[in-house]
Design an enzyme around this catalytic site. Structure first.
Site, PDB file in Angstrom:
ATOM      1  N   CYS A 168      22.934  25.344 -33.196  1.00 61.02           N
ATOM      2  CA  CYS A 168      23.266  25.760 -34.575  1.00 61.02           C
ATOM      3  C   CYS A 168      22.509  24.959 -35.629  1.00 61.02           C
ATOM      4  O   CYS A 168      22.517  25.316 -36.800  1.00 61.02           O
ATOM      5  CB  CYS A 168      24.774  25.668 -34.806  1.00 61.02           C
ATOM      6  SG  CYS A 168      25.693  26.777 -33.753  1.00 61.02           S
ATOM      7  N   ASN A 207      29.624  33.570 -36.500  1.00 57.35           N
ATOM      8  CA  ASN A 207      28.677  32.477 -36.272  1.00 57.35           C
ATOM      9  C   ASN A 207      27.460  33.046 -35.540  1.00 57.35           C
ATOM     10  O   ASN A 207      27.552  33.407 -34.370  1.00 57.35           O
ATOM     11  CB  ASN A 207      29.369  31.381 -35.445  1.00 57.35           C
ATOM     12  CG  ASN A 207      28.461  30.184 -35.186  1.00 57.35           C
ATOM     13  OD1 ASN A 207      27.259  30.238 -35.425  1.00 57.35           O
ATOM     14  ND2 ASN A 207      29.044  29.105 -34.684  1.00 57.35           N
ATOM     15  N   HIS A 238      26.236  25.484 -42.360  1.00 56.64           N
ATOM     16  CA  HIS A 238      26.237  26.343 -41.163  1.00 56.64           C
ATOM     17  C   HIS A 238      27.577  27.078 -41.099  1.00 56.64           C
ATOM     18  O   HIS A 238      28.631  26.484 -41.358  1.00 56.64           O
ATOM     19  CB  HIS A 238      26.028  25.473 -39.917  1.00 56.64           C
ATOM     20  CG  HIS A 238      26.314  26.207 -38.644  1.00 56.64           C
ATOM     21  ND1 HIS A 238      25.726  27.422 -38.340  1.00 56.64           N
ATOM     22  CD2 HIS A 238      27.149  25.922 -37.607  1.00 56.64           C
ATOM     23  CE1 HIS A 238      26.179  27.831 -37.172  1.00 56.64           C
ATOM     24  NE2 HIS A 238      27.044  26.956 -36.705  1.00 56.64           N
TER      25      HIS A 238
HETATM   26  O1  UT7 Z   1      28.648  26.382 -34.374  1.00 49.74           O
HETATM   27  C1  UT7 Z   1      28.921  25.151 -33.764  1.00 49.74           C
HETATM   28  C2  UT7 Z   1      29.758  25.318 -32.592  1.00 49.74           C
HETATM   29  N1  UT7 Z   1      31.080  25.834 -32.747  1.00 49.74           N
HETATM   30  C3  UT7 Z   1      32.005  25.464 -33.678  1.00 49.74           C
HETATM   31  O2  UT7 Z   1      31.756  24.758 -34.604  1.00 49.74           O
HETATM   32  C4  UT7 Z   1      33.408  25.938 -33.483  1.00 49.74           C
HETATM   33  C5  UT7 Z   1      34.400  24.837 -33.659  1.00 49.74           C
HETATM   34  N2  UT7 Z   1      35.750  25.187 -33.339  1.00 49.74           N
HETATM   35  C6  UT7 Z   1      36.459  26.188 -33.925  1.00 49.74           C
HETATM   36  O3  UT7 Z   1      35.964  26.908 -34.769  1.00 49.74           O
HETATM   37  C7  UT7 Z   1      37.919  26.331 -33.572  1.00 49.74           C
HETATM   38  O4  UT7 Z   1      38.307  25.235 -32.772  1.00 49.74           O
HETATM   39  C8  UT7 Z   1      38.271  27.652 -32.819  1.00 49.74           C
HETATM   40  C9  UT7 Z   1      38.128  28.839 -33.761  1.00 49.74           C
HETATM   41  C10 UT7 Z   1      37.344  27.831 -31.617  1.00 49.74           C
HETATM   42  C11 UT7 Z   1      39.712  27.617 -32.351  1.00 49.74           C
HETATM   43  O5  UT7 Z   1      40.568  27.337 -33.432  1.00 49.74           O
HETATM   44  P1  UT7 Z   1      41.666  26.169 -33.328  1.00 49.74           P
HETATM   45  O6  UT7 Z   1      42.423  26.200 -34.565  1.00 49.74           O
HETATM   46  O7  UT7 Z   1      40.934  24.903 -32.991  1.00 49.74           O
HETATM   47  O8  UT7 Z   1      42.582  26.671 -32.145  1.00 49.74           O
HETATM   48  P2  UT7 Z   1      42.937  25.929 -30.790  1.00 49.74           P
HETATM   49  O9  UT7 Z   1      41.787  25.969 -29.851  1.00 49.74           O
HETATM   50  O10 UT7 Z   1      43.533  24.607 -31.117  1.00 49.74           O
HETATM   51  O11 UT7 Z   1      44.082  26.891 -30.247  1.00 49.74           O
HETATM   52  C12 UT7 Z   1      45.332  27.030 -30.927  1.00 49.74           C
HETATM   53  C13 UT7 Z   1      46.139  28.096 -30.213  1.00 49.74           C
HETATM   54  C14 UT7 Z   1      46.163  27.929 -28.692  1.00 49.74           C
HETATM   55  O12 UT7 Z   1      47.437  28.305 -28.230  1.00 49.74           O
HETATM   56  P3  UT7 Z   1      48.533  27.177 -27.856  1.00 49.74           P
HETATM   57  O13 UT7 Z   1      47.894  26.329 -26.797  1.00 49.74           O
HETATM   58  O14 UT7 Z   1      48.780  26.411 -29.132  1.00 49.74           O
HETATM   59  O15 UT7 Z   1      49.693  27.982 -27.389  1.00 49.74           O
HETATM   60  C15 UT7 Z   1      45.137  28.913 -28.209  1.00 49.74           C
HETATM   61  O16 UT7 Z   1      45.389  29.366 -26.895  1.00 49.74           O
HETATM   62  O17 UT7 Z   1      45.545  29.390 -30.446  1.00 49.74           O
HETATM   63  C16 UT7 Z   1      45.320  30.035 -29.201  1.00 49.74           C
HETATM   64  N3  UT7 Z   1      44.136  30.879 -29.350  1.00 49.74           N
HETATM   65  C17 UT7 Z   1      44.182  32.137 -29.812  1.00 49.74           C
HETATM   66  N4  UT7 Z   1      45.212  32.909 -30.220  1.00 49.74           N
HETATM   67  C18 UT7 Z   1      44.904  34.157 -30.661  1.00 49.74           C
HETATM   68  C19 UT7 Z   1      42.849  30.548 -29.071  1.00 49.74           C
HETATM   69  N5  UT7 Z   1      42.041  31.590 -29.351  1.00 49.74           N
HETATM   70  C20 UT7 Z   1      42.850  32.590 -29.811  1.00 49.74           C
HETATM   71  C21 UT7 Z   1      42.597  33.893 -30.258  1.00 49.74           C
HETATM   72  N6  UT7 Z   1      43.663  34.639 -30.681  1.00 49.74           N
HETATM   73  N7  UT7 Z   1      41.362  34.416 -30.314  1.00 49.74           N
END
Ligand code: UT7
Length: 341
Positions: A121, A291, A261
Site C-alpha cells: 500500500c 482499499n 492511503h
Molecule cells: O492497507 C493496509 C493494510 N490493511 C489495513 O490497513 C487494514 C487494517 N485493519 C482494518 O481495517 C480493520 O481491522 C478491519 C476492517 C479489517 C476489521 O475491523 P476491526 O474493527 O478491527 O474488527 P475486528 O477484526 O476486531 O473484529 C471485530 C468483530 C469480530 O467478532 P467478535 O470476535 O468480536 O465476535 C469479527 O469476527 O467483527 C467481526 N467481523 C465482522 N462482522 C461482520 C469481522 N469481519 C466482519 C464482517 N462483518 N465483515
C-alpha cells in the site's frame, strides 16, 4: 533518505489519469456472499462499494494501461516522449515478467524503459520518491508513475475479514522537471520486517512455492491480522506526516490537503486526529473504491485534481504490507483549468 544536491532539478506532477472497472460490488452484494451486513462494513471501514474487474483478461496491466491512456489523452501527451514507466503493484499480471514493460508497450512508450515496484500500500508513495529522484538527478525528463492493483485476484471471497475491504483500480501521474517553484519537496520513509507475520500471502513465493496444499488451505489469498495492522498504520502514518511537517516548519494551517492511503475510514480519522488537522482538509474516496492498495493515492489525485490550486501544500501518507510506510510533501504545480488544452 534523499540526498540533497544544489544542482538538483525539482520534479513536479504535471498530469493525472485514472481508471476503475465498471462493475460495482456493493455491501449489499457482499451480504449475499458472506456473513456480514452493510451497517458493520460502513461503520467499521467507511466503505460502501468497490470496483471489481470481472473480466479475467482485465488484469493489473490492463487497468494500468487504461489509467495511463486516460492521462495521455486528457493532456495530449506523445507517449514517445516518456523516458520511464514505473508500475507500483502487488498484483502483477505474472510473477515473472514485469507488468510495467507490457504497459509501456501497450501505450506506445517505445523509448521508455520500465519496471515494477513492490511496496504494497506504500507502493505509489515510494514510486513518487523514485520518480522524483530520476528527475532530480537530471537523468530523465518524463517519468510515468502508475499505481495499480487487481486486489480481487488475491482476495478470498469466503473470508469476510478481507473481502469487504479491497477493490480494483489504477491511477497514473506524470513527473517532469518543474517549470515553476512548485513540485515534489521531500519525503520520509520507513519499514519493519515484523509486518510479514501480520499481513501476507503465505504461498506462491520462494518461501512456500505453490503446491496442492496451497489450494486446500487457500494460502494463495491475502490475509491480515486486522487489529494489529490498524494500530501500526495509525502510528506510522501520523508519525511520518508529523516528522515531515516539523522538518519543513509546516503547521496544519499551512497545509491545504492531506492525502492518506485509503485503508479504513477509522484509520484515516485517527491519523488526522493525531496530526491535528481538520477533517475538511483530509481527502477521502474510500466509500467508492475500498482499499485499492497502490492505487489509492493516485485515485485521490485524480478525483480531486480540479480542486487543487497552484502552490497548494499537500501531505501524502501511506502504510502497507512489509511493513512499509512513509509520507511525502508536495507543492501542487498547476491550476486544473489553465493546464488543460
Ligand atoms: O492497507 C493496509 C493494510 N490493511 C489495513 O490497513 C487494514 C487494517 N485493519 C482494518 O481495517 C480493520 O481491522 C478491519 C476492517 C479489517 C476489521 O475491523 P476491526 O474493527 O478491527 O474488527 P475486528 O477484526 O476486531 O473484529 C471485530 C468483530 C469480530 O467478532 P467478535 O470476535 O468480536 O465476535 C469479527 O469476527 O467483527 C467481526 N467481523 C465482522 N462482522 C461482520 C469481522 N469481519 C466482519 C464482517 N462483518 N465483515
Amino acid at each position: 533518505m534523499r540526498r540533497e544536491s544544489s544542482a538538483a532539478t525539482k520534479a513536479a506532477i504535471t498530469a493525472v489519469g485514472s481508471y476503475v472497472p465498471n462493475e460495482v460490488l456493493t455491501n449489499q452484494d457482499l451480504e449475499q456472499m458472506v456473513e456480514t451486513n452493510n451497517e458493520w462494513i460502513q461503520s467499521r471501514t467507511g466503505i460502501m462499494e468497490r470496483r471489481i474487474a470481472k473480466n479475467p483478461l482485465h488484469a493489473t496491466g490492463y487497468l494500468a494501461t487504461k489509467a495511463a491512456m486516460n492521462l495521455l489523452e486528457k493532456n495530449d501527451i506523445d507517449p514517445l516522449t516518456i523516458d520511464l514507466v514505473l508500475v507500483a503493484t502487488i498484483t502483477p499480471d505474472f510473477h515473472v515478467s514485469s507488468t510495467a514493460p507490457y504497459v509501456a508497450s501497450q501505450i506506445g512508450a517505445k523509448n521508455a524503459f520500465a519496471f515494477d515496484l513492490q511496496a504494497a500500500c506504500s507502493g505509489f508513495l515510494y514510486g513518487m520518491t523514485t520518480a522524483a529522484a530520476f528527475i532530480n538527478s537530471n537523468q530523465y525528463k518524463r517519468v510515468l508513475l502508475i499505481g495499480a492493483d487487481k486486489m480481487s485476484s488475491i482476495v478470498d471471497y469466503t473470508d469476510r475479514t478481507t473481502c469487504i475491504i479491497f477493490g480494483d483500480g489504477a491511477g497514473a501521474v506524470l513527473f517532469e522537471p518543474s517549470d515553476n517553484e512548485f513540485g515534489y519537496e521531500d519525503a520520509v520513509h520507513g519499514s519493519d520486517g515484523i509486518g510479514k507475520q501480520y499481513l501476507n500471502i503465505k504461498d506462491g513465493g520462494s518461501m512456500h512455492p505453490i503446491s496442492a496444499a496451497t489450494f486446500e488451505e487457500k494460502n494463495q489469498f491475502v490475509r491480515q491480522e486486522g487489529r494489529t495492522v490498524f494500530k501500526y498504520a495509525v502510528q506510522h502514518m501520523s508519525e511520518s506526516a508529523l516528522t515531515l511537517m516539523n522538518k519543513h516548519n509546516l503547521t496544519t494551517q499551512d497545509i491545504q490537503y492531506v492525502l492518506p492511503h485509503q485503508a479504513n475510514q477509522r484509520i484515516i480519522n485517527a491519523t488526522a486526529d493525531r496530526i491535528g488537522i481538520e477533517k475538511e482538509k483530509v481527502l477521502v474516496n474510500i466509500e467508492k473504491y475500498g482499499n485499492t492498495t497502490a492505487a489509492t493515492l493516485p485515485l485521490l489525485l485524480s478525483d480531486f485534481e480540479s480542486t487543487f490550486k497552484k502552490g497548494d501544500k499537500l501531505i501524502f501518507t501511506a502504510f502497507g504490507g512489509g511493513f512499509t510506510w512513509g509520507a511525502a510533501y508536495l507543492t501542487w504545480n498547476y491550476n486544473y483549468q489553465n493546464n488543460k488544452s
